[in-house]
Design a protein around this motif. Structure first.
Motif, PDB file in Angstrom:
ATOM      1  N   UNK B   4       0.832  -1.203   0.000  1.00 33.22           N
ATOM      2  CA  UNK B   4       0.000   0.000   0.000  1.00 33.22           C
ATOM      3  C   UNK B   4       0.868   1.256   0.000  1.00 33.22           C
ATOM      4  N   UNK B  39      -3.181  16.000 -19.303  1.00 32.64           N
ATOM      5  CA  UNK B  39      -4.245  15.039 -19.029  1.00 32.64           C
ATOM      6  C   UNK B  39      -3.759  13.974 -18.038  1.00 32.64           C
ATOM      7  N   UNK B  43      -5.180  13.100 -14.214  1.00 33.08           N
ATOM      8  CA  UNK B  43      -5.682  11.784 -13.814  1.00 33.08           C
ATOM      9  C   UNK B  43      -4.891  11.249 -12.617  1.00 33.08           C
ATOM     10  N   UNK B  46      -5.708  13.079  -9.453  1.00 23.99           N
ATOM     11  CA  UNK B  46      -6.995  12.682  -8.877  1.00 23.99           C
ATOM     12  C   UNK B  46      -6.860  11.365  -8.119  1.00 23.99           C
ATOM     13  N   UNK B  47      -6.139  10.416  -8.714  1.00 27.66           N
ATOM     14  CA  UNK B  47      -5.954   9.122  -8.050  1.00 27.66           C
ATOM     15  C   UNK B  47      -5.195   9.318  -6.733  1.00 27.66           C
ATOM     16  N   UNK B  50      -7.564  10.600  -4.081  1.00 28.47           N
ATOM     17  CA  UNK B  50      -8.449   9.571  -3.528  1.00 28.47           C
ATOM     18  C   UNK B  50      -7.668   8.654  -2.588  1.00 28.47           C
ATOM     19  N   UNK B  51      -6.417   8.370  -2.935  1.00 24.81           N
ATOM     20  CA  UNK B  51      -5.609   7.510  -2.064  1.00 24.81           C
ATOM     21  C   UNK B  51      -5.396   8.141  -0.691  1.00 24.81           C
ATOM     22  N   UNK B  53      -7.635   9.856   0.934  1.00 22.69           N
ATOM     23  CA  UNK B  53      -8.896   9.910   1.687  1.00 22.69           C
ATOM     24  C   UNK B  53      -8.823   9.041   2.931  1.00 22.69           C
TER      25      UNK B  53
END
Lengths: 562, 127
Positions: B4, B39, B43, B46-47, B50-51, B53
Motif C-alpha cells: 500500500x 491530461x 488523472x 486525482x488518483x 483519492x488515495x 482519503x
C-alpha cells in the motif's frame, strides 16, 4: 464534531477503491477517444476528437444520458472504442453505487450515524435536562414522572431493545436516547455530562459497579451537578459516600426506614408518602404494622436492613428464619425454609404479629406469605417483590405492605429532583410526633381534595423570583401570606430555609420573606402557577400587595417623578 | 515492505513528475507543453487525492490539502485550455500558453510539498 468527522472518514475510506476505478475508466475512455481518427461527412479520415470533446462525450455516455455522436458522426474505429467505454463505465458506476449501498447497510456505519444524531440532539438542547443512566423499570418510572412535570431528560441504556421501546413511548418532551454502556465516561460526555444545561445525573442501572463508575465520572468530570446513585449494597453505598455522591438511594434501607417509622408513628409515614407521591394520583394506603413478635424470613441485604430497624423499635421480639445460619445475627435464629409450615411453627408463627417475606425469590416470598397466613390469619404480612413482571401475583395476594424496589427508588429520585428542600423537610417530619404529622396531613388533604398534592420549592433570588426579589431588595416588607392563602392561592408553606441555613418549620402567613430564602410548598397544581405569576410579574405582585401601579417602565418613571 | 505504501508513494511521485514534465520548457511556446501530459497529470493527481482519503492523522490532513490544491490548479489549467482552444477560438497563443502553464506551475508547487511530506514521514519512521 468528532462523530460527524468519523462518518465522513468512514465514507471516504470505503469509497477509495470505487473512486479510483472510476477515475481510471474515465481516463482510459477519454484518452482512447483522443487517439482514434474520426471521419468527415465525405468519408475521408478526420483528426480524432480533442480532449474537450472526448471528455464531454464520455461524461454523457458514462452516465447513460447518451445525446448521440457529437460533434460529428463517428468513424467505425471510434464506435468500437465507445462500445468498450460504455461497458467499462457502467461497471465503474455500478461498483461505486453498490459499495455506497453496502456502506449504508453496514452495522458499524449505522451505529456511527445514530451516535452522531444523538450527540447533535443533545448539543441542541437549550433547556435544563437530567441525564438518566439505565432505563429499566426504575428508569422508566422516573422518565414518566419527569415527563409529566415537563422536565427534559436524556437516556443512556445498555439494551438496544429497550431504547427502541422508548421511541414508541409517548413522551411529551423530545427525548434523546442512546444504546450505550453508561459506565464508559466517553458515552456520558456524549450524552451531555458537561452540557451547560445538565442539571443532574441519575445512575439507575441494575449493576452496582456501573452506578459507582457513573458517580465517580460525574464527580470528576462535572463536579458542580448532583448525582443520584442507586445501590443495593452497603459497601458500594459507603464507597459512593466516600467521594461525595450527593444522593445514595438504597431501596432496602429506605423501605426498612419506612417500616420502622410505620411501627413508631404511622401518621408520619403517611405524611411522607403523601408528599413524595406523584402529584394528582390516588392517596397511598395507610400502613399500621402492629408491635409485638416479628419473623423475618431471609437474612440477606433486605433482611438485615429490616431486622436492624425492627430491633431498634421498642417491644419487638425478633426471629430470623434462614436456610443457612448467619454468624453475625444477634437474634433468635431458626434454620429452615420459610415456606415450610413446620419451620414457621418453630419460629413461632402462631404468636407472631407480623412476618417479613424478604428472600430474593418472588415465588419463595409468595409461598412464605401464603403458608404463614394459613397458620395465622391475623398476621401482618410484609413482602419483597423483586421482579416487576410478578406485580399481578403480588396484587392478587392480600398482603399489607409490599416493597417494590424500582418504585421506591423512582419515588425517591423524583422527590429529590422536583423539590430539593423536601428531603430536609422529611427528616424533620421523622423527628416530630405522630399527632403533629396527622394534623398536617389532614390540612393538606383538605387543601387538595383527597389527591396527592403537588410539592415544589422556590428560591427567592433573581433567577427563581425576579419580581419578588426586586421588591425585597427595595426594602419592602412582604409576608409569606402573599404567596399562599391571602391572595386566594391555596397552598401550604412547609419549610423556609434562610440564607444563613436557619430552618423555619411550618411558617405562618405573617413570616417576613427575605431575599435568598428557599421555600417549600405543597398544594394544588393551579396554586403553583398562580404563585409563579406573583414571583415573576411585577404588576401581579403589586396588585397582590394592594398598590396598583402603572405597568410600563415609562409609567413607573412618571410615578416616581410625581 | 508494505504494498500500500509503495502504491501511495508511486502515485504521489508520479503526479509530481508528470506535472513537472508539462511545466518545464519555454513558458510561451505551446509546442513545449504537450496536452496529453496535462491530461495524465490530472488523472494521476486525482488518483493520488483519492488515495489520501480517510487518513485521520495531522500529516494525512495536510497531504489531502496539498493534493486538493494541485487538483484545483490543474483543472483550472485544463478548463482554460478548453476555453481558448474551443470556446473563444483564439488557440494556443503565447499569452494563453503562458497562463495554462503557469497554472500548472502552481500545482507543481503543491505537488512538491506533497513529496516533501512523504519524505519527511519516511525519515521520521526510520528513527
Amino acid at each position: 464534531m468528532s462523530q460527524i468527522n468519523s462518518i465522513v472518514f468512514i465514507i471516504l475510506r470505503r469509497m477509495r477503491a470505487p473512486l479510483i476505478v472510476l477515475i481510471a475508466i474515465y481516463a482510459i475512455a477519454v484518452c482512447g477517444l483522443t487517439l482514434i481518427a474520426g471521419v468527415d461527412a465525405a468519408g475521408k479520415p478526420a483528426p480524432p476528437l480533442s480532449f474537450f470533446h472526448a471528455f464531454y462525450f464520455v461524461s454523457y455516455t458514462a452516465t447513460t444520458i447518451g445525446f448521440g455522436e457529437i460533434p460529428t458522426a463517428f468513424s467505425d474505429a471510434q464506435r468500437l472504442w465507445v462500445t468498450l467505454a460504455i461497458y467499462l463505465t457502467v461497471i465503474g458506476w455500478s461498483y461505486s453505487i453498490v459499495t455506497l449501498l453496502a456502506l449504508l447497510q453496514d452495522k458499524g456505519f449505522q451505529s456511527a450515524l445514530i451516535t452522531a444524531r444523538f450527540a447533535r440532539r443533545v448539543r441542541a438542547l437549550r433547556e435544563p435536562f437530567y441525564l438518566i443512566c439505565g432505563c429499566g423499570e426504575t428508569g422508566g418510572l422516573v422518565c414518566h414522572a419527569l415527563d409529566r412535570l415537563g422536565q427534559r431528560f436524556v437516556v443512556l441504556e445498555s439494551r438496544e431493545q429497550r431504547v427502541q421501546e422508548l421511541d414508541l413511548e409517548d413522551f411529551k418532551t423530545d427525548t434523546p436516547a442512546l444504546a450505550a454502556d453508561a459506565a464508559q465516561p466517553a458515552n456520558l460526555l456524549l450524552a451531555g455530562l458537561r452540557h451547560p444545561q445538565c442539571r443532574g445525573v441519575l445512575a439507575l442501572t441494575d449493576d452496582d459497579s456501573c452506578n459507582l463508575n457513573i458517580a465517580i465520572a460525574v464527580r470528576l468530570l462535572h463536579p458542580e451537578i448532583p448525582v443520584l446513585a442507586r445501590t443495593d449494597r452497603q459497601q458500594v453505598a459507603a464507597n459512593m459516600a466516600s467521594f461525595g455522591a450527593d444522593h445514595i438511594i438504597n431501596p432496602f434501607e429506605i423501605f426498612a426506614d419506612s417500616l420502622a417509622l410505620a411501627l413508631r408513628a404511622p401518621a408520619s409515614l403517611r405524611l411522607c408518602e403523601i408528599l413524595t407521591g406523584l402529584a394528582g394520583s390516588e392517596l397511598p394506603e395507610v400502613h399500621r404494622p402492629p408491635l409485638g413478635a416479628w419473623i423475618v424470613c431471609g437474612y440477606g441485604r433486605f433482611g438485615r436492613a429490616v431486622a436492624s430497624r425492627l430491633q431498634q423499635a421498642e417491644g419487638q421480639a425478633l426471629t430470623i428464619l434462614e436456610t443457612r445460619v448467619p454468624d453475625d445475627a444477634g437474634h433468635r435464629v431458626v434454620t429452615g425454609n420459610g415456606n415450610d409450615a413446620n419451620c414457621l411453627r418453630m419460629a413461632g408463627v402462631a404468636e407472631a404479629v407480623g412476618i417479613v417475606a424478604g428472600t430474593s425469590s418472588d415465588s419463595n416470598n409468595l409461598a412464605i406469605a401464603m403458608t404463614a397466613r394459613e397458620l395465622n390469619p391475623a398476621l401482618y404480612v410484609v413482602m419483597r417483590q423483586n421482579q416487576a413482571a410478578n406485580a399481578l401475583l403480588f396484587e392478587a395476594f392480600p398482603d399489607d405492605y409490599t416493597l417494590v424496589p424500582s418504585q421506591v427508588v423512582a419515588q425517591a429520585c423524583v422527590a429529590i429532583l422536583t423539590a430539593p428542600l423536601l428531603e430536609r423537610f422529611l427528616q424533620l417530619v421523622r423527628q416530630q410526633s405522630n399527632d403533629w404529622a396527622a394534623t398536617l396531613a389532614e390540612r393538606l388533604l383538605a387543601l387538595c381534595g383527597a389527591r396527592v398534592p403537588q410539592v415544589w420549592s422556590v428560591r427567592l433570588d433573581t433567577a427563581g423570583a425576579p419580581a419578588l426579589e426586586q421588591a425585597l431588595r427595595h426594602g419592602e416588607a412582604i409576608g409569606l401570606g402573599v404567596l399562599t392563602g391571602d391572595g386566594g392561592i391555596s397552598s401550604l408553606p412547609l419549610l423556609i430555609e434562610r440564607a444563613d441555613r436557619q430552618l423555619l418549620l411550618l411558617p405562618d402567613g405573617a413570616t417576613r420573606l427575605q431575599a435568598g430564602d428557599h421555600l417549600l410548598f405543597a398544594g394544588r397544581r393551579t396554586a403553583r402557577s398562580e404563585q409563579m405569576l406573583l414571583l415573576n410579574n411585577v404588576n401581579a405582585l403589586d396588585q397582590a400587595l394592594g398598590k396598583p401601579q402603572a405597568g410600563s417602565w415609562f409609567g413607573r418613571w412618571l410615578a416616581r417623578r410625581a | 515492505m508494505n504494498l500500500e505504501k509503495v502504491v501511495f508513494g508511486f502515485f504521489i511521485l508520479l503526479a509530481a513528475t508528470l506535472n513537472f514534465g508539462f511545466f518545464i520548457g519555454d513558458l510561451g511556446r505551446p509546442e513545449y507543453h504537450n496536452v496529453y501530459e496535462l491530461f495524465a497529470a490530472i488523472v494521476v493527481n486525482l488518483v493520488a487525492t483519492v488515495l489520501k482519503f480517510g487518513d485521520r492523522t495531522q500529516i494525512g490532513a495536510v497531504h489531502l490539502a496539498t493534493s486538493l490544491v494541485a487538483d484545483l490548479q490543474l483543472v483550472a489549467a485544463a478548463v482554460l485550455w478548453a476555453v481558448v482552444v474551443h470556446v473563444s477560438g483564439e488557440g494556443m497563443t503565447a499569452v494563453n500558453t503562458a497562463s495554462v502553464v503557469s497554472l500548472s506551475g502552481g500545482a507543481l508547487f503543491a505537488n512538491v510539498v506533497s513529496v516533501v511530506l512523504l519524505i519527511a514521514e519516511t525519515v521520521m519512521l526510520r528513527r
